[in-house]
Design an enzyme around this catalytic site. Structure first.
Site, PDB file in Angstrom:
ATOM      1  N   GLN A   1      37.509 -36.925 -33.040  1.00 50.67           N
ATOM      2  CA  GLN A   1      36.835 -36.608 -34.240  1.00 50.67           C
ATOM      3  C   GLN A   1      37.012 -35.076 -35.449  1.00 50.67           C
ATOM      4  OE1 GLN A   1      34.388 -38.689 -36.044  1.00 50.67           O
ATOM      5  NE2 GLN A   1      34.119 -37.372 -37.246  1.00 50.67           N
TER       6      GLN A   1
ATOM      7  N   ASP B   1      33.764 -49.138 -37.638  1.00 52.93           N
ATOM      8  CA  ASP B   1      33.848 -49.907 -39.245  1.00 52.93           C
ATOM      9  C   ASP B   1      33.889 -51.105 -38.673  1.00 52.93           C
ATOM     10  OD1 ASP B   1      33.527 -47.205 -39.489  1.00 52.93           O
ATOM     11  OD2 ASP B   1      34.942 -46.545 -39.060  1.00 52.93           O
TER      12      ASP B   1
ATOM     13  N   ALA C   1      32.518 -36.229 -40.661  1.00 50.25           N
ATOM     14  CA  ALA C   1      31.483 -36.012 -39.782  1.00 50.25           C
ATOM     15  C   ALA C   1      32.256 -34.862 -38.624  1.00 50.25           C
ATOM     16  CB  ALA C   1      30.938 -36.024 -38.543  1.00 50.25           C
TER      17      ALA C   1
ATOM     18  N   HIS D   1      30.918 -49.102 -42.512  1.00 54.74           N
ATOM     19  CA  HIS D   1      30.465 -48.314 -41.287  1.00 54.74           C
ATOM     20  C   HIS D   1      28.722 -49.136 -41.510  1.00 54.74           C
ATOM     21  CE1 HIS D   1      29.770 -44.759 -38.821  1.00 54.74           C
ATOM     22  NE2 HIS D   1      28.413 -45.145 -38.797  1.00 54.74           N
TER      23      HIS D   1
ATOM     24  N   GLU E   1      29.539 -45.923 -47.765  1.00 54.69           N
ATOM     25  CA  GLU E   1      30.835 -46.177 -46.569  1.00 54.69           C
ATOM     26  C   GLU E   1      30.155 -48.039 -46.507  1.00 54.69           C
ATOM     27  OE1 GLU E   1      31.094 -44.184 -43.224  1.00 54.69           O
ATOM     28  OE2 GLU E   1      31.751 -42.449 -43.930  1.00 54.69           O
TER      29      GLU E   1
END
Length: 327
Positions: free
Chosen positions: A214, A248, A234, A298, A295
């Protein structure tokens, strides 16, 4: 002669007794009246000391007064009595997701954001968005398991990793994906039902993502700008993908995000994913609450009961957590 005297005497006695009864009755009536008036005076005095009387005197209606007394502590009632009539007080406490501990923050936020609806004022303050993204941060409570919250205020340690992560089958996932076992089980059921209903094949594009991965993704976005990065990704530690409960999704028939958003399978998922314990994590129209652009891909596992409640109440997981779980 003697008889007449006795008769007169009896008449005088009878007349005297009647006068006595009249005076006595009058005395009793006056006594009762005086007592009643005294009671009324005492009761009126006591009533004028009540919150109901004092709040009504400030100009609030009976309906507003009743709700304020019901929802506010004595400290808060004393506080509003020091101020002028304010319509916001009633509107705030009358909201479904109102929490008394944030009363002052609701009032303050509304004062500076007059055009914001009361519903949004409550939601924004409850999820801490009134403070600005990442300005207030808290360690996520991993003991909440499937209901652990991770957003722009709640974070996971850099070494956090679920113990029940499993590799996802390449039959419905691209290489390198793993996720909590319960997510796999429920995704398989959902995928089968979508295929049966629409003849399309859902695919998991991305799932568990460790802190380091990430961090790399976020840093790439940040090369464009910090604002851009925070809108589309994020910060490390603040990603739901680290929970192992987020996936996802697209489909083999509609592989790109834009295609998937306009697809019938996406429409089906929005109305049915809760039956499998999933929610659309960042829905359209809730960007100001989640902190992320919509999104369509997601989805997050939260369990059947919670997913159903979130769907029926049309709220985000952030709002659900703030009102039903966060202390």
């Amino acid at each position: 002669m003697v008889k007449r005297k006795k008769k007169k005497k009896r008449l005088r006695l009878k007349s005297s007794f009647k006068r006595f009864l009249i005076y006595f009755t009058f005395f009793i009536i006056m006594f009762i009246y005086t007592i009643n008036e005294s009671i009324k005076i005492v009761e009126e005095f006591k009533y004028k000391e009540t919150y109901e009387y004092k709040i009504l005197e400030k100009g609030y209606s009976k309906k507003e007064t009743t709700k304020l007394i019901e929802k506010l502590s004595s400290d808060k009632l004393d506080q509003i009595l020091t101020k002028k009539y304010n319509e916001s007080y009633y509107q705030i406490v009358n909201q479904k997701y109102y929490k008394e501990k944030y009363f002052d923050k609701y009032v303050e936020y509304k004062e500076y954001h007059e055009k914001t609806t009361y519903e949004d004022v409550i939601a924004l303050v409850n999820v801490h968005a009134n403070a600005g993204w990442y300005n207030e941060t808290y360690k996520s409570n991993i003991d909440n398991n499937y209901l652990v919250i991770v957003n722009k205020f709640y974070y996971l340690d850099s070494n956090y990793e679920r113990t029940d992560l499993q590799n996802v089958s390449l039959q419905y996932s691209y290489a390198g994906n793993k996720v909590a076992s319960i997510v796999i089980e429920n995704f398989e059921n959902m995928r089968n039902d979508v295929n049966e209903a629409l003849g399309v094949r859902l695919m998991i594009n991305s799932s568990y993502r460790p802190y380091k991965s990430q961090e790399e993704i976020y840093n790439e976005y940040k090369k464009i700008s910090l604002k851009y990065a925070d809108s589309y990704a994020a910060r490390p530690g603040f990603s739901e993908h680290q929970t192992g409960l987020a996936i996802d999704i697209t489909s083999l028939e509609h592989k790109t995000a834009n295609e998937f958003k306009e697809s019938e399978e996406y429409a089906w998922l929005k109305d049915n994913c809760y039956k499998y314990g999933f929610i659309l994590r960042y829905p359209e129209g809730k960007e100001h609450i989640t902190g992320y652009n919509t999104e369509s891909w997601h989805f997050r596992y939260v369990g059947y009961d919670v997913a159903k409640q979130i769907y029926e109440e049309n709220i985000t997981f952030d709002e659900y957590y703030a009102y039903y779980i966060e202390k």
